[in-house]
Scaffold this motif. Sequence first.
Motif, PDB file in Angstrom:
ATOM      1  N   SER A 129      15.095  -6.723  15.084  1.00 64.75           N
ATOM      2  CA  SER A 129      14.827  -5.289  15.143  1.00 64.75           C
ATOM      3  C   SER A 129      14.097  -4.882  13.867  1.00 64.75           C
ATOM      4  CB  SER A 129      16.150  -4.516  15.261  1.00 64.75           C
ATOM      5  OG  SER A 129      15.920  -3.128  15.174  1.00 64.75           O
ATOM      6  N   SER A 130      13.474  -3.719  13.902  1.00 61.98           N
ATOM      7  CA  SER A 130      12.817  -3.229  12.692  1.00 61.98           C
ATOM      8  C   SER A 130      13.863  -2.901  11.632  1.00 61.98           C
ATOM      9  CB  SER A 130      11.984  -1.989  13.011  1.00 61.98           C
ATOM     10  OG  SER A 130      12.794  -0.995  13.600  1.00 61.98           O
ATOM     11  N   HIS A 131      13.465  -2.981  10.376  1.00 62.55           N
ATOM     12  CA  HIS A 131      14.372  -2.741   9.263  1.00 62.55           C
ATOM     13  C   HIS A 131      14.799  -1.268   9.236  1.00 62.55           C
ATOM     14  CE1 HIS A 131      15.900  -2.695   5.146  1.00 62.55           C
ATOM     15  NE2 HIS A 131      15.874  -4.012   5.182  1.00 62.55           N
ATOM     16  N   PRO A 132      16.082  -0.989   9.026  1.00 63.45           N
ATOM     17  CA  PRO A 132      16.534   0.405   8.954  1.00 63.45           C
ATOM     18  C   PRO A 132      15.823   1.155   7.827  1.00 63.45           C
ATOM     19  CG  PRO A 132      18.407  -1.092   9.110  1.00 63.45           C
ATOM     20  CD  PRO A 132      17.207  -1.937   8.866  1.00 63.45           C
ATOM     21  N   LEU A 133      15.591   2.433   8.041  1.00 65.09           N
ATOM     22  CA  LEU A 133      14.894   3.255   7.052  1.00 65.09           C
ATOM     23  C   LEU A 133      15.851   4.218   6.370  1.00 65.09           C
ATOM     24  CD1 LEU A 133      11.602   4.275   8.914  1.00 65.09           C
ATOM     25  CD2 LEU A 133      11.808   2.696   6.986  1.00 65.09           C
ATOM     26  N   GLY A 134      15.606   4.417   5.062  1.00 65.40           N
ATOM     27  CA  GLY A 134      16.322   5.451   4.328  1.00 65.40           C
ATOM     28  C   GLY A 134      15.511   6.733   4.357  1.00 65.40           C
ATOM     29  N   LYS A 135      15.953   7.726   3.595  1.00 70.47           N
ATOM     30  CA  LYS A 135      15.266   9.016   3.599  1.00 70.47           C
ATOM     31  C   LYS A 135      13.865   8.940   2.985  1.00 70.47           C
ATOM     32  CE  LYS A 135      19.340  12.017   3.676  1.00 70.47           C
ATOM     33  NZ  LYS A 135      20.422  11.046   3.669  1.00 70.47           N
ATOM     34  N   GLY A 136      13.604   7.909   2.202  1.00 72.02           N
ATOM     35  CA  GLY A 136      12.280   7.742   1.609  1.00 72.02           C
ATOM     36  C   GLY A 136      11.247   7.249   2.599  1.00 72.02           C
ATOM     37  N   GLY A 137      11.706   6.784   3.758  1.00 72.27           N
ATOM     38  CA  GLY A 137      10.790   6.307   4.797  1.00 72.27           C
ATOM     39  C   GLY A 137      10.021   5.064   4.398  1.00 72.27           C
ATOM     40  N   MET A 138      10.604   4.250   3.496  1.00 73.82           N
ATOM     41  CA  MET A 138       9.908   3.065   2.987  1.00 73.82           C
ATOM     42  C   MET A 138      10.634   1.778   3.356  1.00 73.82           C
ATOM     43  SD  MET A 138       8.837   4.261  -0.880  1.00 73.82           S
ATOM     44  CE  MET A 138      10.525   4.608  -1.395  1.00 73.82           C
ATOM     45  N   ILE A 139       9.864   0.697   3.434  1.00 72.62           N
ATOM     46  CA  ILE A 139      10.410  -0.641   3.591  1.00 72.62           C
ATOM     47  C   ILE A 139       9.933  -1.467   2.393  1.00 72.62           C
ATOM     48  CG2 ILE A 139      10.287  -2.777   4.925  1.00 72.62           C
ATOM     49  CD1 ILE A 139      10.084  -1.101   7.438  1.00 72.62           C
ATOM     50  N   LYS A 140      10.869  -2.130   1.756  1.00 71.97           N
ATOM     51  CA  LYS A 140      10.513  -2.957   0.600  1.00 71.97           C
ATOM     52  C   LYS A 140       9.725  -4.179   1.054  1.00 71.97           C
ATOM     53  CE  LYS A 140      12.569  -5.610  -3.185  1.00 71.97           C
ATOM     54  NZ  LYS A 140      13.837  -6.035  -3.834  1.00 71.97           N
ATOM     55  N   VAL A 141       8.635  -4.470   0.358  1.00 74.36           N
ATOM     56  CA  VAL A 141       7.834  -5.637   0.699  1.00 74.36           C
ATOM     57  C   VAL A 141       7.507  -6.408  -0.575  1.00 74.36           C
ATOM     58  CG1 VAL A 141       5.629  -4.404   0.525  1.00 74.36           C
ATOM     59  CG2 VAL A 141       5.786  -6.432   1.957  1.00 74.36           C
ATOM     60  N   SER A 142       7.515  -7.726  -0.458  1.00 77.68           N
ATOM     61  CA  SER A 142       7.130  -8.584  -1.582  1.00 77.68           C
ATOM     62  C   SER A 142       5.690  -9.034  -1.370  1.00 77.68           C
ATOM     63  CB  SER A 142       8.056  -9.807  -1.662  1.00 77.68           C
ATOM     64  OG  SER A 142       9.385  -9.390  -1.903  1.00 77.68           O
ATOM     65  N   LEU A 143       4.877  -8.846  -2.367  1.00 77.51           N
ATOM     66  CA  LEU A 143       3.457  -9.145  -2.238  1.00 77.51           C
ATOM     67  C   LEU A 143       3.106 -10.496  -2.840  1.00 77.51           C
ATOM     68  CD1 LEU A 143       1.929  -5.692  -3.260  1.00 77.51           C
ATOM     69  CD2 LEU A 143       2.503  -6.512  -0.991  1.00 77.51           C
ATOM     70  N   MET A 144       2.064 -11.106  -2.296  1.00 83.83           N
ATOM     71  CA  MET A 144       1.449 -12.290  -2.894  1.00 83.83           C
ATOM     72  C   MET A 144       0.021 -11.930  -3.245  1.00 83.83           C
ATOM     73  SD  MET A 144       2.916 -15.421  -0.571  1.00 83.83           S
ATOM     74  CE  MET A 144       2.918 -14.575   1.002  1.00 83.83           C
ATOM     75  N   ASN A 145      -0.495 -12.529  -4.270  1.00 81.26           N
ATOM     76  CA  ASN A 145      -1.818 -12.154  -4.764  1.00 81.26           C
ATOM     77  C   ASN A 145      -2.735 -13.357  -4.923  1.00 81.26           C
ATOM     78  OD1 ASN A 145      -1.189  -9.222  -5.594  1.00 81.26           O
ATOM     79  ND2 ASN A 145       0.415 -10.401  -6.592  1.00 81.26           N
ATOM     80  N   LEU A 146      -4.018 -13.107  -4.790  1.00 83.33           N
ATOM     81  CA  LEU A 146      -5.033 -14.085  -5.166  1.00 83.33           C
ATOM     82  C   LEU A 146      -5.595 -13.622  -6.501  1.00 83.33           C
ATOM     83  CD1 LEU A 146      -6.922 -14.685  -1.797  1.00 83.33           C
ATOM     84  CD2 LEU A 146      -5.488 -16.305  -3.029  1.00 83.33           C
ATOM     85  N   ALA A 147      -5.483 -14.471  -7.515  1.00 82.10           N
ATOM     86  CA  ALA A 147      -5.928 -14.099  -8.854  1.00 82.10           C
ATOM     87  C   ALA A 147      -7.060 -15.004  -9.315  1.00 82.10           C
ATOM     88  CB  ALA A 147      -4.765 -14.194  -9.834  1.00 82.10           C
ATOM     89  N   ILE A 148      -7.967 -14.438 -10.085  1.00 81.56           N
ATOM     90  CA  ILE A 148      -9.088 -15.204 -10.633  1.00 81.56           C
ATOM     91  C   ILE A 148      -8.889 -15.327 -12.138  1.00 81.56           C
ATOM     92  CG2 ILE A 148     -11.599 -15.311 -10.918  1.00 81.56           C
ATOM     93  CD1 ILE A 148     -11.801 -13.447  -8.464  1.00 81.56           C
ATOM     94  N   PRO A 149      -8.677 -16.535 -12.656  1.00 79.00           N
ATOM     95  CA  PRO A 149      -8.481 -16.717 -14.099  1.00 79.00           C
ATOM     96  C   PRO A 149      -9.700 -16.235 -14.890  1.00 79.00           C
ATOM     97  CG  PRO A 149      -7.904 -18.712 -12.900  1.00 79.00           C
ATOM     98  CD  PRO A 149      -8.597 -17.805 -11.928  1.00 79.00           C
ATOM     99  N   ILE A 150      -9.442 -15.666 -16.055  1.00 79.11           N
ATOM    100  CA  ILE A 150     -10.534 -15.168 -16.879  1.00 79.11           C
ATOM    101  C   ILE A 150     -11.455 -16.296 -17.330  1.00 79.11           C
ATOM    102  CG2 ILE A 150      -9.328 -15.357 -19.105  1.00 79.11           C
ATOM    103  CD1 ILE A 150     -10.548 -12.573 -19.776  1.00 79.11           C
ATOM    104  N   THR A 151     -10.934 -17.522 -17.315  1.00 84.62           N
ATOM    105  CA  THR A 151     -11.722 -18.688 -17.735  1.00 84.62           C
ATOM    106  C   THR A 151     -12.513 -19.310 -16.589  1.00 84.62           C
ATOM    107  OG1 THR A 151      -9.770 -20.068 -17.378  1.00 84.62           O
ATOM    108  CG2 THR A 151     -10.138 -19.263 -19.621  1.00 84.62           C
ATOM    109  N   SER A 152     -12.424 -18.712 -15.394  1.00 82.75           N
ATOM    110  CA  SER A 152     -13.116 -19.275 -14.238  1.00 82.75           C
ATOM    111  C   SER A 152     -14.627 -19.378 -14.494  1.00 82.75           C
ATOM    112  CB  SER A 152     -12.863 -18.400 -13.013  1.00 82.75           C
ATOM    113  OG  SER A 152     -13.662 -18.824 -11.929  1.00 82.75           O
TER     114      SER A 152
END
Length: 272
Positions: A129-152
Amino acid sequence: MFERAGLDPDNPPKTWDEVFEYSRIIRAKLDAYGFEPNIIALDELLLEGIPIVTDDGKKAAFNTQEAVKKLEWFQKAYRENLMPRTLGGYGEAREFYQSGRLAMYTAGLTMLKHIEVNSPDIYKVTDVSSHPLGKGGMIKVSLMNLAIPITSKCPKEAAKFALFVTSARWQIEFSKYATVIPSTKQGLETSEEFLNRAKSGDLSAKAMLMASKSMQNAVDLNSMAVHGIPSEKYADVRKVIQDYWMKAIKGELSAQEALDLAEQEVNKILSK
Protein backbone atom coordinates in the motif's frame (compact mmCIF):
# COMPACT_ATOMS: atom_id res chain seq x y z
CA MET A 1 -3.95 -11.02 10.01
CA PHE A 2 -6.20 -8.30 8.61
CA GLU A 3 -8.92 -10.81 7.79
CA ARG A 4 -8.68 -12.51 11.18
CA ALA A 5 -9.04 -9.12 12.88
CA GLY A 6 -12.11 -8.31 10.78
CA LEU A 7 -10.29 -5.68 8.69
CA ASP A 8 -10.43 -5.33 4.92
CA PRO A 9 -7.01 -6.08 3.34
CA ASP A 10 -8.10 -4.09 0.28
CA ASN A 11 -8.68 -0.99 2.41
CA PRO A 12 -5.37 -0.37 4.23
CA PRO A 13 -4.79 2.74 6.39
CA LYS A 14 -3.90 5.93 4.54
CA THR A 15 -2.96 8.11 7.52
CA TRP A 16 -1.06 7.51 10.75
CA ASP A 17 -4.24 8.00 12.77
CA GLU A 18 -5.79 5.16 10.77
CA VAL A 19 -2.67 3.04 11.41
CA PHE A 20 -3.26 3.64 15.13
CA GLU A 21 -6.91 2.56 14.95
CA TYR A 22 -6.13 -0.53 12.86
CA SER A 23 -3.38 -1.48 15.32
CA ARG A 24 -5.81 -1.12 18.21
CA ILE A 25 -8.20 -3.59 16.55
CA ILE A 26 -5.36 -6.02 15.75
CA ARG A 27 -4.14 -5.89 19.36
CA ALA A 28 -7.65 -6.52 20.72
CA LYS A 29 -8.57 -9.31 18.28
CA LEU A 30 -5.24 -11.09 17.76
CA ASP A 31 -3.03 -10.04 20.67
CA ALA A 32 -0.43 -9.06 18.05
CA TYR A 33 1.28 -5.88 16.96
CA GLY A 34 -0.14 -3.73 14.20
CA PHE A 35 3.05 -1.86 13.35
CA GLU A 36 6.49 -0.88 14.57
CA PRO A 37 7.81 2.55 13.60
CA ASN A 38 11.44 3.43 13.00
CA ILE A 39 11.30 6.48 15.24
CA ILE A 40 13.40 9.44 14.12
CA ALA A 41 12.07 12.48 15.99
CA LEU A 42 13.35 15.07 13.53
CA ASP A 43 11.63 13.28 10.64
CA GLU A 44 8.40 12.84 12.60
CA LEU A 45 8.22 16.60 13.17
CA LEU A 46 8.95 17.46 9.55
CA LEU A 47 6.44 14.93 8.23
CA GLU A 48 3.77 16.66 10.31
CA GLY A 49 4.69 19.99 8.72
CA ILE A 50 6.35 21.27 11.92
CA PRO A 51 9.41 23.49 11.35
CA ILE A 52 12.53 22.61 13.32
CA VAL A 53 14.13 26.06 13.51
CA THR A 54 13.22 29.64 12.65
CA ASP A 55 13.87 30.90 9.12
CA ASP A 56 17.21 32.41 10.16
CA GLY A 57 18.29 29.14 11.79
CA LYS A 58 19.00 30.80 15.12
CA LYS A 59 16.19 29.50 17.34
CA ALA A 60 14.14 26.35 17.83
CA ALA A 61 10.65 26.42 16.31
CA PHE A 62 9.42 22.86 16.93
CA ASN A 63 7.84 23.33 20.37
CA THR A 64 4.26 23.66 19.15
CA GLN A 65 0.90 22.15 20.04
CA GLU A 66 1.11 20.07 16.87
CA ALA A 67 4.40 18.59 18.10
CA VAL A 68 2.88 17.86 21.51
CA LYS A 69 0.00 16.02 19.82
CA LYS A 70 2.34 13.92 17.70
CA LEU A 71 4.52 12.97 20.65
CA GLU A 72 1.43 12.11 22.69
CA TRP A 73 0.33 9.91 19.78
CA PHE A 74 3.51 7.84 20.22
CA GLN A 75 3.12 7.81 24.00
CA LYS A 76 -0.40 6.45 23.68
CA ALA A 77 0.66 3.75 21.21
CA TYR A 78 3.45 2.74 23.60
CA ARG A 79 1.17 2.67 26.66
CA GLU A 80 -1.47 0.61 24.86
CA ASN A 81 1.18 -1.84 23.66
CA LEU A 82 0.24 -1.28 20.02
CA MET A 83 3.90 -1.47 18.98
CA PRO A 84 6.79 -3.50 20.45
CA ARG A 85 7.92 -1.87 23.68
CA THR A 86 11.54 -2.61 22.84
CA LEU A 87 11.28 0.13 20.17
CA GLY A 88 13.76 -1.78 18.05
CA GLY A 89 12.82 0.09 14.90
CA TYR A 90 13.37 -0.97 11.31
CA GLY A 91 15.50 -4.07 11.87
CA GLU A 92 13.34 -5.52 14.61
CA ALA A 93 10.18 -4.76 12.63
CA ARG A 94 11.57 -6.77 9.71
CA GLU A 95 12.10 -9.80 11.96
CA PHE A 96 8.65 -9.44 13.52
CA TYR A 97 6.98 -9.12 10.13
CA GLN A 98 8.83 -12.07 8.61
CA SER A 99 7.84 -14.24 11.57
CA GLY A 100 4.15 -13.30 11.29
CA ARG A 101 4.01 -11.21 14.47
CA LEU A 102 3.50 -7.82 12.83
CA ALA A 103 0.58 -6.89 10.55
CA MET A 104 2.02 -3.76 8.90
CA TYR A 105 5.62 -2.92 8.09
CA THR A 106 6.70 0.43 6.64
CA ALA A 107 9.66 -0.31 4.39
CA GLY A 108 11.29 0.50 1.11
CA LEU A 109 10.93 -1.42 -2.13
CA THR A 110 14.03 -3.56 -1.67
CA MET A 111 12.57 -5.17 1.45
CA LEU A 112 10.11 -7.22 -0.63
CA LYS A 113 12.93 -9.36 -2.00
CA HIS A 114 14.26 -9.97 1.53
CA ILE A 115 10.82 -11.11 2.66
CA GLU A 116 10.40 -13.34 -0.40
CA VAL A 117 13.77 -15.03 0.22
CA ASN A 118 13.69 -15.23 4.03
CA SER A 119 9.99 -15.90 4.59
CA PRO A 120 8.25 -17.14 1.43
CA ASP A 121 5.07 -18.10 3.30
CA ILE A 122 4.69 -14.54 4.60
CA TYR A 123 5.50 -13.16 1.17
CA LYS A 124 2.63 -15.15 -0.33
CA VAL A 125 0.13 -13.33 1.91
CA THR A 126 1.81 -9.91 1.67
CA ASP A 127 0.31 -6.98 -0.19
CA VAL A 128 1.54 -3.40 -0.57
CA SER A 129 0.00 0.00 0.00
CA SER A 130 1.08 3.61 -0.30
CA HIS A 131 2.96 5.03 2.68
CA PRO A 132 0.73 6.72 5.28
CA LEU A 133 0.82 10.52 5.21
CA GLY A 134 1.16 12.96 8.07
CA LYS A 135 -0.21 16.50 8.12
CA GLY A 136 2.82 17.71 6.15
CA GLY A 137 1.68 15.65 3.17
CA MET A 138 5.24 14.40 2.61
CA ILE A 139 6.93 11.05 2.10
CA LYS A 140 10.57 10.69 3.10
CA VAL A 141 12.81 9.67 0.22
CA SER A 142 16.50 8.81 0.08
CA LEU A 143 18.26 10.20 -2.96
CA MET A 144 21.18 8.92 -5.00
CA ASN A 145 23.33 11.28 -7.01
CA LEU A 146 25.62 11.30 -10.00
CA ALA A 147 28.62 13.47 -9.15
CA ILE A 148 31.43 14.78 -11.34
CA PRO A 149 34.80 15.07 -9.54
CA ILE A 150 36.45 18.46 -9.83
CA THR A 151 39.55 16.66 -11.13
CA SER A 152 37.64 15.06 -14.01
CA LYS A 153 39.41 15.39 -17.36
CA CYS A 154 36.09 15.18 -19.22
CA PRO A 155 33.49 17.16 -17.24
CA LYS A 156 31.37 18.05 -20.30
CA GLU A 157 31.17 14.43 -21.40
CA ALA A 158 30.39 13.35 -17.83
CA ALA A 159 27.57 15.90 -17.61
CA LYS A 160 26.20 14.69 -20.93
CA PHE A 161 26.26 11.11 -19.66
CA ALA A 162 24.52 12.15 -16.40
CA LEU A 163 21.74 13.86 -18.38
CA PHE A 164 21.41 10.74 -20.54
CA VAL A 165 21.11 8.40 -17.53
CA THR A 166 18.63 10.65 -15.73
CA SER A 167 16.38 11.26 -18.72
CA ALA A 168 12.81 9.98 -18.42
CA ARG A 169 13.26 7.23 -21.00
CA TRP A 170 16.36 5.71 -19.43
CA GLN A 171 15.17 6.15 -15.84
CA ILE A 172 12.16 4.00 -16.71
CA GLU A 173 14.36 1.52 -18.60
CA PHE A 174 16.76 1.31 -15.66
CA SER A 175 13.85 0.53 -13.32
CA LYS A 176 13.23 -2.69 -15.27
CA TYR A 177 16.57 -4.02 -14.05
CA ALA A 178 17.04 -2.38 -10.64
CA THR A 179 14.64 -1.67 -7.79
CA VAL A 180 14.72 2.09 -8.19
CA ILE A 181 12.12 4.75 -8.90
CA PRO A 182 12.53 7.22 -11.78
CA SER A 183 13.69 10.66 -10.67
CA THR A 184 11.61 12.24 -13.43
CA LYS A 185 8.01 13.46 -13.51
CA GLN A 186 7.38 10.88 -16.20
CA GLY A 187 7.19 7.86 -13.92
CA LEU A 188 6.47 4.15 -14.17
CA GLU A 189 2.75 4.79 -14.58
CA THR A 190 3.58 5.72 -18.19
CA SER A 191 5.11 2.29 -18.83
CA GLU A 192 2.82 -0.37 -20.31
CA GLU A 193 5.24 -3.05 -19.13
CA PHE A 194 4.96 -2.03 -15.47
CA LEU A 195 1.20 -1.58 -15.70
CA ASN A 196 0.81 -5.07 -17.17
CA ARG A 197 3.18 -6.63 -14.64
CA ALA A 198 1.27 -5.06 -11.76
CA LYS A 199 -2.09 -6.23 -13.18
CA SER A 200 -0.75 -9.76 -13.52
CA GLY A 201 0.02 -9.96 -9.81
CA ASP A 202 3.73 -9.08 -9.81
CA LEU A 203 4.01 -7.67 -6.26
CA SER A 204 7.37 -5.99 -6.90
CA ALA A 205 6.01 -4.19 -9.98
CA LYS A 206 2.90 -3.18 -8.04
CA ALA A 207 5.07 -1.74 -5.26
CA MET A 208 7.32 0.13 -7.69
CA LEU A 209 4.33 1.52 -9.57
CA MET A 210 2.71 2.65 -6.32
CA ALA A 211 5.95 4.23 -5.13
CA SER A 212 6.43 6.00 -8.44
CA LYS A 213 2.98 7.56 -8.21
CA SER A 214 3.69 8.70 -4.64
CA MET A 215 6.84 10.58 -5.66
CA GLN A 216 4.75 13.73 -6.04
CA ASN A 217 4.86 13.83 -2.22
CA ALA A 218 8.53 12.85 -1.91
CA VAL A 219 10.91 15.09 0.05
CA ASP A 220 14.55 14.64 1.04
CA LEU A 221 14.28 15.37 4.77
CA ASN A 222 18.07 15.42 5.10
CA SER A 223 18.28 18.53 2.94
CA MET A 224 19.15 21.74 4.78
CA ALA A 225 16.59 23.47 2.56
CA VAL A 226 13.96 21.35 4.33
CA HIS A 227 15.11 21.20 7.98
CA GLY A 228 16.88 24.58 8.05
CA ILE A 229 19.46 23.56 10.67
CA PRO A 230 23.00 24.92 10.08
CA SER A 231 25.03 21.97 8.80
CA GLU A 232 27.68 22.13 11.54
CA LYS A 233 24.97 21.95 14.23
CA TYR A 234 22.69 19.39 12.59
CA ALA A 235 24.03 16.28 14.40
CA ASP A 236 23.80 17.90 17.85
CA VAL A 237 20.29 19.26 17.29
CA ARG A 238 19.09 15.93 15.92
CA LYS A 239 20.48 14.03 18.92
CA VAL A 240 18.95 16.36 21.52
CA ILE A 241 15.47 16.14 19.99
CA GLN A 242 15.77 12.36 19.58
CA ASP A 243 16.86 11.77 23.18
CA TYR A 244 14.01 13.76 24.72
CA TRP A 245 11.48 12.34 22.25
CA MET A 246 12.36 8.77 23.24
CA LYS A 247 12.32 9.59 26.97
CA ALA A 248 8.81 10.95 26.60
CA ILE A 249 7.60 7.88 24.68
CA LYS A 250 8.88 5.65 27.48
CA GLY A 251 6.96 7.73 30.05
CA GLU A 252 9.95 9.41 31.69
CA LEU A 253 8.65 12.87 30.74
CA SER A 254 5.38 14.35 29.54
CA ALA A 255 5.29 15.42 25.91
CA GLN A 256 5.35 19.10 26.87
CA GLU A 257 8.22 18.62 29.35
CA ALA A 258 10.29 16.81 26.73
CA LEU A 259 9.73 19.49 24.10
CA ASP A 260 10.44 22.30 26.58
CA LEU A 261 13.76 20.74 27.60
CA ALA A 262 14.69 19.96 24.01
CA GLU A 263 13.90 23.53 22.99
CA GLN A 264 16.17 24.93 25.71
CA GLU A 265 19.12 22.75 24.69
CA VAL A 266 18.64 23.34 20.97
CA ASN A 267 18.57 27.09 21.51
CA LYS A 268 21.90 26.83 23.35
CA ILE A 269 23.39 24.90 20.43
CA LEU A 270 22.08 27.34 17.86
CA SER A 271 23.34 30.37 19.81
CA LYS A 272 26.97 29.22 19.79
